[in-house]
Scaffold this active site. Structure first.
Site, PDB file in Angstrom:
ATOM      1  N   HIS A 262       0.770  -1.141   0.238  1.00 27.75           N
ATOM      2  CA  HIS A 262       0.236   0.006   0.114  1.00 27.75           C
ATOM      3  C   HIS A 262       0.814   1.432  -0.073  1.00 27.75           C
ATOM      4  O   HIS A 262       0.745   2.297  -0.596  1.00 27.75           O
ATOM      5  CB  HIS A 262      -0.996  -0.031   1.184  1.00 27.75           C
TER       6      HIS A 262
ATOM      7  N   LYS B 279      -0.699  -6.485  -8.036  1.00 29.35           N
ATOM      8  CA  LYS B 279      -1.076  -7.832  -7.023  1.00 29.35           C
ATOM      9  C   LYS B 279      -2.495  -8.330  -7.360  1.00 29.35           C
ATOM     10  O   LYS B 279      -2.776  -9.171  -7.349  1.00 29.35           O
ATOM     11  CB  LYS B 279      -0.786  -7.363  -5.841  1.00 29.35           C
TER      12      LYS B 279
HETATM   13  P1  AMP Z   1      -6.431  -3.910  -0.551  1.00 28.07           P
HETATM   14  O1  AMP Z   1      -6.238  -3.217   0.855  1.00 28.07           O
HETATM   15  O2  AMP Z   1      -5.635  -5.609  -0.272  1.00 28.07           O
HETATM   16  O3  AMP Z   1      -7.845  -3.770  -1.021  1.00 28.07           O
HETATM   17  O4  AMP Z   1      -5.350  -3.527  -1.475  1.00 28.07           O
HETATM   18  C1  AMP Z   1      -5.439  -2.039  -1.919  1.00 28.07           C
HETATM   19  C2  AMP Z   1      -4.555  -1.661  -3.086  1.00 28.07           C
HETATM   20  O5  AMP Z   1      -3.316  -1.978  -2.704  1.00 28.07           O
HETATM   21  C3  AMP Z   1      -5.233  -2.421  -4.308  1.00 28.07           C
HETATM   22  O6  AMP Z   1      -4.701  -1.796  -5.488  1.00 28.07           O
HETATM   23  C4  AMP Z   1      -4.021  -3.635  -4.357  1.00 28.07           C
HETATM   24  O7  AMP Z   1      -3.735  -4.300  -5.448  1.00 28.07           O
HETATM   25  C5  AMP Z   1      -2.835  -2.847  -3.620  1.00 28.07           C
HETATM   26  N1  AMP Z   1      -1.845  -3.925  -3.081  1.00 28.07           N
HETATM   27  C6  AMP Z   1      -1.951  -4.921  -2.366  1.00 28.07           C
HETATM   28  N2  AMP Z   1      -0.996  -5.551  -1.822  1.00 28.07           N
HETATM   29  C7  AMP Z   1       0.014  -5.154  -2.949  1.00 28.07           C
HETATM   30  C8  AMP Z   1       1.160  -5.457  -3.113  1.00 28.07           C
HETATM   31  N3  AMP Z   1       1.863  -6.514  -2.511  1.00 28.07           N
HETATM   32  N4  AMP Z   1       2.016  -4.670  -4.135  1.00 28.07           N
HETATM   33  C9  AMP Z   1       1.445  -3.610  -4.775  1.00 28.07           C
HETATM   34  N5  AMP Z   1       0.012  -3.491  -4.257  1.00 28.07           N
HETATM   35  C10 AMP Z   1      -0.644  -4.031  -3.626  1.00 28.07           C
END
Ligand code: AMP
Length: 288
Positions: A37, A149
């Protein structure tokens, strides 16, 4: 840094930022923030001059029996991280702020939501697209950042933004990984020490795919079989899917040609983990 819990408060802050001519960058998240994030926040800081992060565990994207209740919600820690990385505004609404009890409207993207995770998480993408459409209307960003991801999610959102003429640029940022290759995820904390060790095999299977394409393999089923062999070394795992699809349409292919997305989803103990790479001619590339 400002923290808003209501839509009205977000609108007031955004109105003031717009009045100063600021370019609004937006990073939607479900919280439990980690270096993945943070990489999106850092990119937003580079490309925009007023950065908004939303922290909302969106109930409509979780199916029955999924981890909505136990999804981590370390809000104070998340706010400290946002503050440290120079976020201007955090939007952290309660579910009732986002969903009126009389809500009857959903946003559905067809076709792209059917393969991969769509086959295993029924209704998931409808929840994702609906909440993103709502968040885009609330925050009215100029540019929004998603991680590769969740490649299918990013592709689906891009389609929605194009189809609904939402005046918004989507930037897809690279997947941030642990030193052993495991994609950083809020769900990695569900893993036991052994499961965490085994989880590195997910990225290893994707690397195998890249290597095979690099040395001229074109038979998709043959490559998938080799990837499965690696994943089967994980004790007590359930492989949901190992797929190689057209990178743009996410349609099935028999033969490698052009840009392909190799994507994996496995259940490892209490966690459902996903990862992917975008491959072109044996090289991993980025979506943007
Ligand atoms: P989430 O909180 O899991 O819904 O993720 C929020 C954002 O962070 C989304 O756009 C995900 O794709 C991105 N994200 C989560 N994990 C990663 C990671 N390891 N590398 C890059 N972006 C990420």
């Amino acid at each position: 840094m400002k923290v808003a819990e209501t839509i009205e408060s977000v609108r007031n802050h955004i109105k003031a930022a717009h009045a100063k001519g600021k370019k609004i960058g937006f990073v939607p998240t479900m919280g439990a923030l980690h270096i993945g994030h943070i990489s999106l926040i850092e990119e937003a800081k580079k490309q925009a001059d007023y950065v908004v992060v939303s922290i909302f565990v969106n109930p409509t994207q979780f199916g029955p029996g999924e981890d909505f209740e136990k999804y981590p919600r370390p809000l104070e820690k998340d706010l400290d991280i946002c503050d440290k990385y120079g976020v201007d505004l955090v939007f952290a609404p309660a579910p009732k702020e986002m969903y009126d009890s009389q809500n009857l409207t959903w946003v559905t993207v067809e076709k792209l939501t059917e393969p991969l995770c769509g086959r295993f998480r029924l209704g998931h993408f409808r929840g994702v697209t609906t909440v993103c459409a709502k968040l885009f209307n609330i925050v009215q960003p100029d540019v929004t950042f998603f991680g590769q991801k969740d490649a299918q999610q990013a592709i689906v959102i891009k389609r929605m933004v194009a189809d609904l003429n939402i005046p918004l640029q989507i930037v897809i940022c690279p997947t941030v990984r642990e030193p052993d290759g495991l994609a950083v995820s809020s769900r990695n904390q569900y893993l036991s020490a052994q499961q965490r060790k085994d989880a590195a095999l997910i990225y290893k299977s994707l690397q195998k795919c890249k290597e095979m394409i690099g040395t001229g393999a074109t038979d998709v089923q043959q490559i998938i079989a080799e990837m499965q062999k690696i994943l089967q070394q994980i004790t007590s795992t359930e492989i949901e899917y190992v797929s190689i699809v057209n990178a743009e349409t996410l349609g099935e292919i028999d033969c490698i040609s052009g840009r392909v997305l190799a994507a994996v989803a496995v259940r490892l103990g209490p966690a459902r983990l996903i990862d992917n790479i975008l491959v072109d001619g044996g090289k991993t590339i980025m979506y943007n």
